[in-house]
Design an enzyme around this catalytic site. Sequence first.
Site, PDB file in Angstrom:
ATOM      1  N   TYR A 141      42.216  30.755 -39.161  1.00 50.59           N
ATOM      2  CA  TYR A 141      41.262  29.922 -39.907  1.00 50.59           C
ATOM      3  C   TYR A 141      39.886  30.581 -40.027  1.00 50.59           C
ATOM      4  O   TYR A 141      39.053  30.144 -40.818  1.00 50.59           O
ATOM      5  CB  TYR A 141      41.105  28.540 -39.253  1.00 50.59           C
ATOM      6  CG  TYR A 141      42.345  27.667 -39.345  1.00 50.59           C
ATOM      7  CD1 TYR A 141      43.434  28.037 -40.118  1.00 50.59           C
ATOM      8  CD2 TYR A 141      42.411  26.467 -38.654  1.00 50.59           C
ATOM      9  CE1 TYR A 141      44.563  27.238 -40.187  1.00 50.59           C
ATOM     10  CE2 TYR A 141      43.542  25.660 -38.718  1.00 50.59           C
ATOM     11  CZ  TYR A 141      44.616  26.061 -39.493  1.00 50.59           C
ATOM     12  OH  TYR A 141      45.734  25.260 -39.564  1.00 50.59           O
ATOM     13  N   LYS A 191      54.760  32.669 -31.376  1.00 47.95           N
ATOM     14  CA  LYS A 191      55.826  33.139 -32.283  1.00 47.95           C
ATOM     15  C   LYS A 191      56.028  34.622 -31.963  1.00 47.95           C
ATOM     16  O   LYS A 191      55.897  35.508 -32.822  1.00 47.95           O
ATOM     17  CB  LYS A 191      55.385  32.893 -33.742  1.00 47.95           C
ATOM     18  CG  LYS A 191      56.455  33.143 -34.773  1.00 47.95           C
ATOM     19  CD  LYS A 191      57.553  32.106 -34.804  1.00 47.95           C
ATOM     20  CE  LYS A 191      58.618  32.470 -35.824  1.00 47.95           C
ATOM     21  NZ  LYS A 191      59.849  31.662 -35.689  1.00 47.95           N
ATOM     22  N   ASP A 223      58.538  27.132 -33.619  1.00 52.63           N
ATOM     23  CA  ASP A 223      59.512  26.343 -34.386  1.00 52.63           C
ATOM     24  C   ASP A 223      60.324  25.448 -33.453  1.00 52.63           C
ATOM     25  O   ASP A 223      60.581  24.274 -33.747  1.00 52.63           O
ATOM     26  CB  ASP A 223      60.428  27.247 -35.235  1.00 52.63           C
ATOM     27  CG  ASP A 223      60.815  28.541 -34.549  1.00 52.63           C
ATOM     28  OD1 ASP A 223      60.292  28.820 -33.452  1.00 52.63           O
ATOM     29  OD2 ASP A 223      61.657  29.282 -35.089  1.00 52.63           O
ATOM     30  N   ASP A 247      46.936  23.065 -34.637  1.00 51.56           N
ATOM     31  CA  ASP A 247      46.542  22.118 -35.688  1.00 51.56           C
ATOM     32  C   ASP A 247      47.772  21.299 -36.100  1.00 51.56           C
ATOM     33  O   ASP A 247      47.744  20.058 -36.176  1.00 51.56           O
ATOM     34  CB  ASP A 247      46.009  22.929 -36.877  1.00 51.56           C
ATOM     35  CG  ASP A 247      45.395  22.056 -37.954  1.00 51.56           C
ATOM     36  OD1 ASP A 247      45.230  20.848 -37.716  1.00 51.56           O
ATOM     37  OD2 ASP A 247      45.103  22.577 -39.038  1.00 51.56           O
ATOM     38  N   ASP A 251      48.974  17.235 -34.582  1.00 45.23           N
ATOM     39  CA  ASP A 251      49.166  16.095 -35.484  1.00 45.23           C
ATOM     40  C   ASP A 251      50.561  15.510 -35.309  1.00 45.23           C
ATOM     41  O   ASP A 251      50.747  14.287 -35.365  1.00 45.23           O
ATOM     42  CB  ASP A 251      48.948  16.509 -36.942  1.00 45.23           C
ATOM     43  CG  ASP A 251      47.535  16.195 -37.402  1.00 45.23           C
ATOM     44  OD1 ASP A 251      46.644  16.146 -36.527  1.00 45.23           O
ATOM     45  OD2 ASP A 251      47.328  15.980 -38.605  1.00 45.23           O
TER      46      ASP A 251
END
Length: 357
Positions: A141, A191, A223, A247, A251
């Site tokens: 980001y 990952k 994942d 992020d 959520d």
Amino acid sequence: MEKRIAVLPGDGIGKEVIQGAIEILQAIGERYNHQFSFTYGEIGGSAVDSAGVPLPDETISLCKESDAILLGAVGGPKWETLPVHLRPEQGLLKIRKELNLFANLRPTAYFASLADSSPLRKEVIEGVDMLMVRELTGGIYFGKPSERREVEGKEVVVDTLYYERYEIERVIKQAFELAKTRSKRVTSVDKANVLESSRMWREVAIEISKDYPDVTLEHMLVDNAAMQLVRNPKQFDVVVTENMFGDILSDEASVLTGSLGMLPSASISENGPYLFEPIHGSAPDIAGKNIANPLATILSAAMMLRVSFGLQEEADAIEKAVNAVLDAGYRTGDLMSEGKTKVSTTEMVQQVKAALA
Ligand code: NAD
């Protein structure tokens, strides 16, 4: 104890829910003999209206001079068409950078009386008690370059995932410190089968774990973590991950308990004040109607007492009061179900206050 608290209500329901949390903090102050002083500052759309920018310098100074910051929420349709640098959300990004708030902590706990509000079956969520630790000021980001280019006549796009080693170290260390005070398990999400940044992340996690022999470290690919969160969320204690993975996963974790209106968060720095806020936004659809759920902000205030001021008993008292009010059947509209008593924002605050006594 004497503490200075910067209060940034922001926009929409931010103003309503903040008011409720202040009343609860005042009640705690009286009962346990603490002097909390509250100084208000502007952020978001209301700061654009009054000062022309989403984060005025006075607000930054106020925050830096305070012991902790309590924030409502920012944003709303009124400011959505402004140029990007004037949008309310820029105020949030800027305050994170200004205060170096490098980690975001989001607890997700099971509320027995709200089991019916969860999209998952009761037996899956019963007993969930996890803490998501998300890196907040680095990663893809913030990496440069982030741009579109023309290469050999083709339009291409690049975003950069950039971390300095110390940025990874400090957030993982924080996760281990927190795990020490809980069930002593850390799940580091990455990952590593694909990304070099994740291989470094994993390497750092293993290195840091050596300083915490009592804490168990587990690695999980992102994942799989996304799947495990809905399949068997009870397996998690502290989950630590980089900015973008966090992020998305935080959520996902937030819906386990059923309502955005229930979830607090803390953003922490190395040596400055921490910031506490509900995870929900300014909810323009219900703003000004006195129907917003104030509990996420009240629980954020409890987190502030525990994490920033070390006031464990006081924080426990707020959390117990919230549970008691829910057990007694009081609900704001977002949590309402048959047979429960519907209350307004201010009535909910009064119920929590009464349960504290
Ligand atoms: P939102 O969280 O504001 O609302 C989503 C839905 O949940 C709405 O239907 C809302 O009514 C409901 N809701 C949220 N909080 C509630 C509460 N406490 N009680 C009852 N119901 C509640 O998200 P959104 O609608 O996507 O965004 C609205 C504005 O908020 C946008 O401008 C967005 O940019 C901003 N936003 C700000 C933050 C923040 O300040 N940290 C976070 C998310 C969104």
